[in-house]
Design an enzyme around this catalytic site. Structure first.
Site: not given
Lengths: 132, 196
Positions: A52, A1
């Protein structure tokens, strides 16, 4: 990400997050990145981008929670980020986030092993880091 | 009111054994993207424009897990997702399940600016992309050799992860598994976890 958060000299904030998701994920799996309030959030107080373990970030509505504790509890940006990283990631979820405030503050917080991040401010401060 | 500020990230959860040259690559990419954002802010672009500009750059580099270099599904394809939010008026846009849109963050921006909705997904999002004329490429564009290798390891890890007694040959998972339980992230050893 990957993610980016910005505040300009007038205190206007914006945030964005983009990802390929999880390696070996089921087709159709949705993580936190496209969910406003979980992976990304911005308002007149702050802007946040998370990364995460998506499922833990969704359970904790992490991005919106940073803004909420600033609005309702009157915390500053650093306190809000520390509060959310310490209290909202249940079940050992590992994650990190970057945030700016309308006052021109910039903070990064994570409980995972490292986070690729960088930040800069108008007064010349600039930092890029991976580990604690 | 303070001055402007910007932050970028490339994912959380990093293998402590990540080779130094990979660490340096990551630092250089983060620094390059920060500098793009800084010069945009100095040119008085709006925060939402700066966010889109910087994330497009991060999506186009295969180093991190977005756009080109995205993590792969169990089928070996790419399904990307993104969201963007403007603090002024709390306007937002999000997309999921993208397979051919070169820069997902820009489609999320168009959902915010050009659609009555906040979130479009899969075939609807791809159809909207065609209507808006954003750049679209083959799904192969996003797939890198590195990630094909990682997918293979991730599949092996899922099937053998709980059986440390069987060392794998020729992969550093086996060395680590043999002498210490590996750091985990999202159910995968951190050495194969692509930061989400």
């Amino acid at each position: 990400t990957v993610g980016c958060v910005v505040v300009d000299g007038q205190g206007r904030c914006a945030a964005g997050t983009s990802t390929g998701g999880l390696m070996n994920k089921m087709s159709g799996r949705i993580g936190d990145s496209p969910l406003i309030g979980s992976g990304t959030y911005a308002c007149d107080v702050c802007a946040v981008s998370c990364t995460g373990e998506g499922e833990a970030i969704i359970r904790g509505t992490l991005a919106r929670d940073v803004a909420a504790v600033m609005e309702y509890k009157g915390l500053g940006l650093q306190e809000a980020v520390d509060f959310v990283i310490e209290r909202r990631l249940d079940g050992g979820g590992q994650a990190g986030l970057i945030a700016v405030s309308s006052k021109g503050e910039v903070v990064c917080g994570f409980n995972s092993v490292g986070m690729f991040r960088g930040c800069a401010t108008e007064d010349g401060f600039m930092e890029v880091g991976i580990w604690d | 009111m303070g001055g402007w500020a910007i932050a970028v990230h490339g994912g959380a959860g990093v293998d402590p054994n990540l080779p130094l040259e990979r660490q340096e690559e990551a630092r250089q990419l983060l620094t390059r993207c920060l500098n793009i954002g800084i010069s945009a802010l100095r040119s008085s672009l709006s925060p939402i424009d700066v966010v889109e500009l910087v994330i497009r750059e991060l999506e186009s580099d295969p180093l991190f897990n977005s756009g080109r270099g995205s993590a792969l599904t169990a089928k070996g394809t790419v399904e990307m997702e993104a969201s963007i939010m403007d603090g002024v008026g709390r306007r937002c846009g999000a997309v999921s399940g993208l397979t051919t849109v070169k820069n997902p963050i820009s489609l999320a921006r168009l959902v915010m600016d050009k659609s009555p909705h906040s979130y479009l997904a899969f075939s609807g999002a791809e159809e909207f992309a065609k209507q808006q004329g954003v750049e679209m490429v083959d799904n192969d564009y996003f797939i890198t050799e590195d990630n094909l290798g990682m997918l293979k390891l991730a599949k092996e890890a899922n099937s053998i992860i709980f059986d440390y007694r069987i060392p794998l040959t020729g992969s550093d998972i086996c060395e680590k598994a043999a002498d210490a339980p590996p750091l985990m992230m999202n159910g995968l050893p951190i050495s194969v976890y692509a930061q989400e």
